[in-house]
Design a protein around this motif. Structure first.
Motif, PDB file in Angstrom:
ATOM      1  N   ILE A  98       0.867  -1.178   0.000  1.00  0.00           N
ATOM      2  CA  ILE A  98       0.000   0.000   0.000  1.00  0.00           C
ATOM      3  C   ILE A  98       0.905   1.230   0.000  1.00  0.00           C
ATOM      4  O   ILE A  98       1.508   1.566   1.022  1.00  0.00           O
ATOM      5  N   THR A  99       1.029   1.875  -1.157  1.00  0.00           N
ATOM      6  CA  THR A  99       1.973   2.981  -1.285  1.00  0.00           C
ATOM      7  C   THR A  99       1.338   4.320  -1.639  1.00  0.00           C
ATOM      8  O   THR A  99       2.030   5.336  -1.620  1.00  0.00           O
ATOM      9  N   CYS A 100       0.037   4.322  -1.977  1.00  0.00           N
ATOM     10  CA  CYS A 100      -0.574   5.578  -2.406  1.00  0.00           C
ATOM     11  C   CYS A 100      -2.091   5.543  -2.184  1.00  0.00           C
ATOM     12  O   CYS A 100      -2.651   4.506  -1.822  1.00  0.00           O
ATOM     13  N   ASP A 101      -2.729   6.672  -2.439  1.00  0.00           N
ATOM     14  CA  ASP A 101      -4.179   6.754  -2.295  1.00  0.00           C
ATOM     15  C   ASP A 101      -4.897   5.835  -3.279  1.00  0.00           C
ATOM     16  O   ASP A 101      -5.978   5.329  -2.988  1.00  0.00           O
ATOM     17  N   GLY A 161      -0.054  -0.109   6.565  1.00  0.00           N
ATOM     18  CA  GLY A 161      -0.569  -1.241   5.804  1.00  0.00           C
ATOM     19  C   GLY A 161      -1.690  -2.006   6.480  1.00  0.00           C
ATOM     20  O   GLY A 161      -2.040  -3.105   6.053  1.00  0.00           O
ATOM     21  N   GLU A 162      -2.274  -1.430   7.519  1.00  0.00           N
ATOM     22  CA  GLU A 162      -3.344  -2.128   8.235  1.00  0.00           C
ATOM     23  C   GLU A 162      -4.692  -1.896   7.551  1.00  0.00           C
ATOM     24  O   GLU A 162      -5.056  -0.772   7.244  1.00  0.00           O
ATOM     25  N   VAL A 163      -5.388  -2.987   7.319  1.00  0.00           N
ATOM     26  CA  VAL A 163      -6.734  -2.939   6.743  1.00  0.00           C
ATOM     27  C   VAL A 163      -7.685  -3.545   7.764  1.00  0.00           C
ATOM     28  O   VAL A 163      -7.532  -4.699   8.152  1.00  0.00           O
ATOM     29  N   THR A 164      -8.655  -2.753   8.206  1.00  0.00           N
ATOM     30  CA  THR A 164      -9.640  -3.204   9.183  1.00  0.00           C
ATOM     31  C   THR A 164     -10.994  -3.272   8.505  1.00  0.00           C
ATOM     32  O   THR A 164     -11.422  -2.300   7.864  1.00  0.00           O
ATOM     33  N   TYR A 197      -2.577  -7.234  -4.045  1.00  0.00           N
ATOM     34  CA  TYR A 197      -1.813  -7.005  -2.818  1.00  0.00           C
ATOM     35  C   TYR A 197      -1.662  -8.303  -2.041  1.00  0.00           C
ATOM     36  O   TYR A 197      -2.482  -9.201  -2.168  1.00  0.00           O
ATOM     37  N   GLU A 198      -0.624  -8.377  -1.232  1.00  0.00           N
ATOM     38  CA  GLU A 198      -0.370  -9.551  -0.414  1.00  0.00           C
ATOM     39  C   GLU A 198      -0.780  -9.314   1.028  1.00  0.00           C
ATOM     40  O   GLU A 198      -0.467  -8.266   1.598  1.00  0.00           O
TER      41      GLU A 198
END
Length: 68
Positions: A11-14, A40-43, A65-66
């Motif tokens: 995750i590097t950008c909007d 890099g956290e996705v909730t 994405y991994e």
């Protein structure tokens, strides 16, 4: 509702944030998605009767994405 968090690599950008959010909100049962670019956290808040963690992880992978 159930909440789960994953650490996602790349995750590097909007645009990345938007891609992940779009992939996850397309899943039936997903109520909300919060993507933090800085760590890099996705909730994800979801209905476990309609979606499972494997489908959530597959959607993230399908967006390119991994999941760690």
């Amino acid at each position: 509702m159930t909440t789960v968090s994953f650490i996602v690599d790349g995750i590097t950008c909007d645009g990345c944030v938007s891609s992940i959010r779009r992939a996850l909100t397309a899943i039936d049962g997903v109520q909300s998605v919060d993507v933090k670019q800085e760590n890099g956290e996705v909730t994800i808040e979801y209905d476990p009767q309609r979606a499972g963690t494997s489908s959530l992880q597959n959607a993230i992978r399908g967006a390119g994405y991994e999941v760690s």
